[in-house]
Each structure stands twice: as C-alpha cells, then as structure tokens.
Design an enzyme around this catalytic site. Structure first.
Site, mmCIF file in Angstrom:
data_model
loop_
_atom_site.group_PDB
_atom_site.id
_atom_site.type_symbol
_atom_site.label_atom_id
_atom_site.label_comp_id
_atom_site.label_asym_id
_atom_site.label_seq_id
_atom_site.Cartn_x
_atom_site.Cartn_y
_atom_site.Cartn_z
ATOM 1 N N GLU A 68 -32.123 3.879 -71.050
ATOM 2 C CA GLU A 68 -31.638 4.740 -72.112
ATOM 3 C C GLU A 68 -31.611 3.874 -73.374
ATOM 4 O O GLU A 68 -31.031 2.791 -73.355
ATOM 5 C CB GLU A 68 -30.225 5.224 -71.759
ATOM 6 C CG GLU A 68 -29.751 6.300 -72.680
ATOM 7 C CD GLU A 68 -28.368 6.818 -72.302
ATOM 8 O OE1 GLU A 68 -27.874 6.520 -71.202
ATOM 9 O OE2 GLU A 68 -27.800 7.534 -73.143
ATOM 10 N N ARG A 303 -26.734 -2.934 -57.516
ATOM 11 C CA ARG A 303 -27.004 -3.489 -58.833
ATOM 12 C C ARG A 303 -26.709 -4.969 -58.846
ATOM 13 O O ARG A 303 -25.968 -5.489 -58.010
ATOM 14 C CB ARG A 303 -26.216 -2.761 -59.910
ATOM 15 C CG ARG A 303 -24.727 -2.861 -59.802
ATOM 16 C CD ARG A 303 -24.037 -1.838 -60.698
ATOM 17 N NE ARG A 303 -24.266 -2.054 -62.111
ATOM 18 C CZ ARG A 303 -24.910 -1.184 -62.908
ATOM 19 N NH1 ARG A 303 -25.378 -0.069 -62.439
ATOM 20 N NH2 ARG A 303 -25.055 -1.435 -64.187
ATOM 21 N N LYS A 313 -23.427 -2.186 -70.648
ATOM 22 C CA LYS A 313 -23.737 -1.972 -72.062
ATOM 23 C C LYS A 313 -22.480 -1.702 -72.876
ATOM 24 O O LYS A 313 -22.400 -2.076 -74.033
ATOM 25 C CB LYS A 313 -24.708 -0.805 -72.195
ATOM 26 C CG LYS A 313 -26.151 -1.270 -72.248
ATOM 27 C CD LYS A 313 -27.058 -0.106 -72.566
ATOM 28 C CE LYS A 313 -27.830 0.301 -71.337
ATOM 29 N NZ LYS A 313 -28.589 1.516 -71.447
HETATM 30 P P1 ATP Z 1 -25.215 -0.127 -68.119
HETATM 31 O O1 ATP Z 1 -24.444 0.125 -66.865
HETATM 32 O O2 ATP Z 1 -25.293 -1.565 -68.499
HETATM 33 O O3 ATP Z 1 -24.825 0.748 -69.251
HETATM 34 P P2 ATP Z 1 -27.311 1.627 -67.462
HETATM 35 O O4 ATP Z 1 -27.634 1.740 -66.016
HETATM 36 O O5 ATP Z 1 -26.534 2.729 -68.062
HETATM 37 O O6 ATP Z 1 -26.702 0.206 -67.732
HETATM 38 P P3 ATP Z 1 -29.920 2.298 -68.304
HETATM 39 O O7 ATP Z 1 -30.566 2.072 -69.602
HETATM 40 O O8 ATP Z 1 -29.645 3.687 -67.884
HETATM 41 O O9 ATP Z 1 -28.597 1.457 -68.322
HETATM 42 O O10 ATP Z 1 -30.666 1.514 -67.159
HETATM 43 C C1 ATP Z 1 -32.046 1.523 -66.950
HETATM 44 C C2 ATP Z 1 -32.333 1.111 -65.535
HETATM 45 O O11 ATP Z 1 -31.827 -0.190 -65.279
HETATM 46 C C3 ATP Z 1 -31.655 2.039 -64.545
HETATM 47 O O12 ATP Z 1 -32.624 2.412 -63.589
HETATM 48 C C4 ATP Z 1 -30.564 1.219 -63.953
HETATM 49 O O13 ATP Z 1 -30.350 1.554 -62.623
HETATM 50 C C5 ATP Z 1 -31.082 -0.210 -64.087
HETATM 51 N N1 ATP Z 1 -29.981 -1.158 -64.167
HETATM 52 C C6 ATP Z 1 -29.030 -1.221 -65.118
HETATM 53 N N2 ATP Z 1 -28.142 -2.204 -64.851
HETATM 54 C C7 ATP Z 1 -28.559 -2.787 -63.696
HETATM 55 C C8 ATP Z 1 -28.066 -3.860 -62.879
HETATM 56 N N3 ATP Z 1 -26.964 -4.540 -63.209
HETATM 57 N N4 ATP Z 1 -28.755 -4.194 -61.771
HETATM 58 C C9 ATP Z 1 -29.872 -3.525 -61.439
HETATM 59 N N5 ATP Z 1 -30.391 -2.504 -62.150
HETATM 60 C C10 ATP Z 1 -29.744 -2.128 -63.265
HETATM 61 MG MG MG Z 2 -27.521 4.716 -67.644
#
Ligand code: ATP
Ligand code: MG
Length: 603
Positions: A68, A303, A313
């Site tokens: 995102e 994760r 984030k």
């Molecule tokens: P955050 O929790 O930091 O806000 P998010 O998952 O909301 O991260 P996205 O931009 O939606 O952020 O993530 C893009 C991709 O990265 C998603 O498929 C998510 O599952 C993966 N991702 C995000 N954080 C991790 C992590 N700590 N370990 C593995 N994959 C991750």
């Molecule tokens: Mg997300």
C-alpha cells in the site's frame, strides 16, 4: 521474555540456507499436478473473457508483492519481496508489483516512487522478457464496481444503513453470534438503486455501506456480512475525484489477485481468518461468469519480526513525523531506504531473508542476524582503508623532518588480486587514542611510555614501521595531547629483515599531512530493548539516546574521492559507506553500517 518469542539467533544463523519451505512444497505439488497448465493470459489483467482471447500463460506461476503506498518499505516488506519475486524467479514465473491503492486518503506519489526504488535496489524487477507487471489496484475500480452490482443482483450483497456503531453492535463478538441488520432483506432493486446512488454521490459519507450477505451467525467474524464498499469523499492520487465510494481491502484484494491471474497469493498470518471470505468472494464472482478456474489461492506465512527495532508503518510514521529520526531514510530506521543509506547491501538483506526462513511459526529474529549477514557480504566486497576515529597525535622524533615516504597497504587481505595502494608515511601521524595508555592495564600490548627501568613499548604501525614509545605530552588539564616515539628505519613492512622485529601490538595510523578530516556518523541500535515497548508499555521510552554519534575522524587521503554509496572496511572499526544524500563532491561524509564484531550490549 519466554513463551517461544526469544530471538533465535544461533538456531537460525547456524542453519544452512533453507533449500525449501512449505510454500515451495505447495508450488512443487501444484506444478507436478499441472494445476495451472491450461491458464490463459491476456498480456494484462482482465476478466476471464479477456484472458480466454489471449495466449497460454508462459508464466508457470504468478505471485505478487502488493504494497500500500502509504509509507516506505521496511525490512519486513523485504521478506515478502524476496519470497514472492524469489518464487517467480525460481519457478519460471512472474511476480507482479501491484500498488494496493484502494484507500484514497493515505496514499501519495512520494511513496509510490520510493517503493519502486526500493524494489529495484533490492535486485528485483517486475519486467521480464518484455512483459511488464507493474499494476495499480485503482485501475480495477470499474471491474470491482461491476462485480459488486452483479453480487447484488444475485442476492449476495445488500446496502446497509445502520450507523457504524450499530453495525459494530450487530456484528457480535468472538463468543457471541451476530444478528441480522434490519436492512438485510432489502430487495435487489432497492439495493441496486441505493448502491448506484451511493456511487452517484447522493448519500453522505458513512450513511450507507455495501455488505456481502453471508452469515451473521458464522463463528468466523470475517464472514458476518463484511463491508464491501463505503462512501468516502476523498481525492485519490490516481483516479482523482471520479469515485466517492471505495472498496474495502478484504473485497478489493482477492479481486486484484484474480484479475491478474495470480496463482499463489502469499500474505502474512493475520489474514488467515480472511481466507474463507477470499474464497467465498472469488467463487461467487466466478459463478457470475467474470472469472475462471483455477482461482488464486491464499497462503499465509509468519511475518518477520526483528528485535531492537519496530516494523510497523504506524510506528515508523510516528518516528519520522515527530522527528525522533531524520526522515524515512534515516540510517537507523529499518526502512529499505534507511538500510541503503546506512551502507547495508541488497545481497546482505537477501542473505538474511534466506537464512531466516519461511514458516507459519511466529518468531522473532535477532537483529544480530541481519548484521552478521551484512558483515559476511561486506567482508567479501568492501576494500580496506584506514581511518582514525578518535585521533591522537603521534610524533616520531627520529624521522627526518619534512620527509615522507610511501607505504603499501593491501586493498583486501583475502584478495591479493585487488592489489595494494600507496599510503604516505611521515614523522607526524594520527593514531587512535585508545592505542596509547600512560599506565598500561594488564595485558595491554599497544603503546605505553618507559616506566622506571622498563623501556617504552614497541608496536608495529600497520604496513609501516616498528616504533618504540618514548613518552607523551599533556595539556594543563592533564589530557594527553601527543605521544612521542622513535622508529626503526630497517623495520618497514615488506622490506627484507623487517620480520625479525617481534612485537605484540599492531596499530593503524593515518599520516597527519593530507589526512582527510571527515564527518563520520556512528550509528547504533535505535532501541535499547529487544522488544521495544513490551515492558515499558510505550516503545518511545525505549529509544536509545545514543543511537547516532557524529564525529570528525581522520581518514587516509584517498577516501576524499569516495563516491556516494561506495563502501569500505575501515580497518579495526567496521564497514562504512560514503553517504548518498549529503556528501559533497570531494568531501564525502561517512556512515558506519556495522562494526566488525557484534559489540552490542544492552544498556
Ligand atoms: P505494516 O504492518 O508495516 O503497516 P502492511 O502489511 O500494512 O505493513 P503493506 O504495504 O500492506 O504493509 O504490505 C505489503 C506486503 O508486505 C504485504 O503482502 C504484507 O503481508 C508484507 N509485509 C509487511 N510487513 C511484513 C513483515 N514484517 N514480514 C513479512 N511480510 C510483510
Ligand atoms: Mg497493509
């Protein structure tokens, strides 16, 4: 700090790079069963009717990385990038880079650009064999809308006019079933009319919601008539003001996967309970004729959690916006942009992702594993240089005044083919303050002055001469300002007979004349505790006040010409990079990426 959440440093690091993991096993089985053999591909995302007009999909599998664009990528995202792009690479597939930009208010072009940059820097590309797989979920808004109308027509969706609070009440809890909204049985015609009015801006924000009609009694809360569309008047970074209704993530995401013919939709474990809805939705849209089998399947893995840092984030945003750090690319942050500025390498990050494995078990990885991977790669590629970080003047009293000569230092001790470089030597040098002790501690083998009838100590100036300490000078406050020594003119490294001098200490130095006085930033961990906030209740209270120290160091002259992002080992100190942001031509500033050994001790 119990219950299986300890850092698994040794366990993980000692393990060989995993040849396989449970997701690879799934892909192997799918390919062995020819599950995707009949898939068609229109060359771009589309409905099954579009794909049917295309060609047999050359890609054996399709994965995607769907960030995102509401922040910078971090090391956790790198896990997902390495996994998804890695699968595509290893199985003759494609990995799509898809911006999941269905939520208008939080998304910005700056983040889109930074994300593209980070993915490329990590060594991955969404272009392969002339096929570019860069997509924006907002390009699918028309399809999403069309599917929603079709679900309404089949009785699978309805417009609810409960307030947000009422909706929460009706939803029930984990232990208590939900109950039907009084609006649940609106006629198809009424639902269609209302939904169109929602789209046409006839209702206020929040006045109505489009919901899937599934089961308010379901033990899985995600199946209790999840919201699909909400009214929100917000400018979108790509679609502008075209829409005032936006799909929710749980509705949009499966559709994005399906339009792109994703075979394996890999996400983190918190989406496990969403999987039944993911399948419900795609099956109903398929049954309406928009999609074809095989539908994408969702798989979850745990994760990445790293100790001594936060990987969310929301927190990273707060650290940046409230100025606890100097921006998204602050070298102390676990953002990819920060890691890059810090001097970390893509190879080191990829190694770390490989070593930390892919599983369904929740675990914390010690930050030290990332540092070890960085050392391993930097040791291999970083040329050696000398730098004195805490300078003390050394005067060689018997070296001819005004004279200087060349010494030769290897660029890489394990790679003689990289040759040697010339470093100037003279009677006035900089050495590390800690390499001199006026009254030596037991076991100190570096410079100390004569005491009583004991002579001053001898050390080798690395790649130069053996010297013997003769004394030191101090200022009025008692601080040592200068060390004096005599050199042995027949002891020069590399000259015949020089190795007859046996000394225990070997110290580095920089010729004072022409030394480059550089700004050097020494970074340490951003937090003092492995799980920031866990014990204190607020992660901000665990910030390390000494995570950044800026010093002026004396570097060997050649470092003045270092180009931004050139990385070096400063002997005995660690790995450093010429800063890519605020270095000036001919005046680079250096950031310490990582020390030579793990020197971290929690305070
Ligand atoms: P955050 O929790 O930091 O806000 P998010 O998952 O909301 O991260 P996205 O931009 O939606 O952020 O993530 C893009 C991709 O990265 C998603 O498929 C998510 O599952 C993966 N991702 C995000 N954080 C991790 C992590 N700590 N370990 C593995 N994959 C991750
Ligand atoms: Mg997300």
């Amino acid at each position: 700090m119990s219950n299986g959440h300890e850092p698994k440093k040794n366990a993980v690091y000692a393990a060989p790079a995993p040849a396989t993991n449970f997701i690879r096993n799934i892909v192997d089985a799918d390919l062995a069963g020819n599950k995707f053999a009949a898939r068609m591909w229109a060359g771009k995302p589309g409905l099954s009717s579009d794909h049917a007009k295309g060609q047999h999909d050359q890609a054996k599998i399709r994965t995607r990385f769907p960030p995102e664009p509401n922040g910078y990528l971090h090391i956790g995202h790198a896990k997902s990038i390495c996994l998804n792009f890695g699968l595509a690479r290893d199985y003759g597939g494609r990995c799509h880079l898809r911006f999941d930009d269905t939520n208008p208010a939080k998304e910005e072009q700056e983040f889109v650009d930074a994300i593209l940059d980070s993915v490329h820097w990590l060594g991955f590309d969404y272009e392969k064999n002339g096929e570019s797989n860069l997509y924006f979920a907002s390009d699918y808004f028309d399809w999403m809308y069309e599917f929603a109308e079709s679900l309404i027509e089949k009785g699978y969706a309805y417009v609810d006019s409960l307030s947000a609070e009422e909706m929460r009440e009706y939803r029930g809890t984990l232990t208590e079933k939900g109950k039907d909204s009084p609006f649940r049985n609106r006629s198809v015609a009424e639902n269609l009319a209302l939904f169109r009015e929602m789209r046409d801006s006839k209702h206020a924000d929040g006045a109505n919601v489009l919901r899937a009609r599934i089961d308010m009694q379901s033990p899985n809360i995600n199946l209790r008539d999840p919201a699909m569309y909400r009214i929100k008047r917000a400018h979108h970074h790509r679609t502008g003001d075209k829409w005032c209704i936006y799909p929710l993530y749980s509705y949009a995401h499966p559709i994005e996967d399906a339009l792109e013919q994703i075979t394996h939709s890999i996400c983190t474990l918190e989406f496990e309970d969403q999987r039944p809805y993911y399948d419900w939705l795609l099956e109903h849209i398929r049954d309406a004729g928009f999609l074809a089998d095989p539908l994408p399947r969702q798989y979850e893995f745990s994760r990445l959690n790293l100790t001594y840092i936060v990987l969310s984030k929301r927190y990273l945003n707060q650290l940046v916006s409230e100025k606890y750090v100097d921006g998204w690319d602050d070298p102390r942050l676990p953002t990819i942009a920060g890691a890059r500025r810090r001097g970390y390498t893509p190879e080191g990050i990829r190694l770390m992702m490989e070593r930390s494995g892919v599983s369904k078990a929740d675990s914390w990885i010690d930050y030290g594993l990332l540092e070890d991977c960085m050392r391993e790669h930097l040791n291999d590629v970083a040329p050696r240089r000398t730098a004195v970080l805490d300078p003390l003047k050394l005067i060689i009293t018997n070296y001819p005044e005004g004279q200087s000569e060349a010494c030769f230092a290897p660029n890489h001790p394990q790679k003689p083919e990289l040759g040697k470089r010339e470093v100037p030597f003279s009677g006035e040098l900089w050495i590390e303050r800690e390499d001199f002790q006026e009254t030596p501690q037991k076991g100190f083998f570096r410079l100390y002055p004569p005491m009583g009838d004991q002579p001053g100590n001898k050390v080798r100036l690395r790649y130069g001469f053996v010297i013997q300490c003769t004394g030191c000078e101090k200022d009025a406050a008692g601080n040592i300002t200068k060390v004096t020594a005599e050199y042995f003119s027949d002891s020069k490294s590399g000259t015949p007979g020089s190795d007859t001098y046996k000394v225990k200490g070997n110290i580095h130095w920089v010729c004072a004349k022409g030394a480059y006085a550089a700004q050097v930033r020494l970074y340490d961990r951003l937090f003092t505790t492995p799980y920031p906030g866990r014990e204190s209740g607020n992660y901000l209270t665990d910030l390390n006040p000494d995570s950044k120290r800026t010093i002026t160091a004396y570097l060997e002259r050649s470092l003045k010409d270092a180009k931004p992002e050139e990385r070096f080992q400063f002997e005995r100190h660690g790995y450093f990079v010429a800063d890519r942001v605020d270095s000036l031509p001919g005046a680079p500033k250096f950031n310490r990426a990582v020390t030579l050994k793990d020197s971290w001790t929690a305070k």
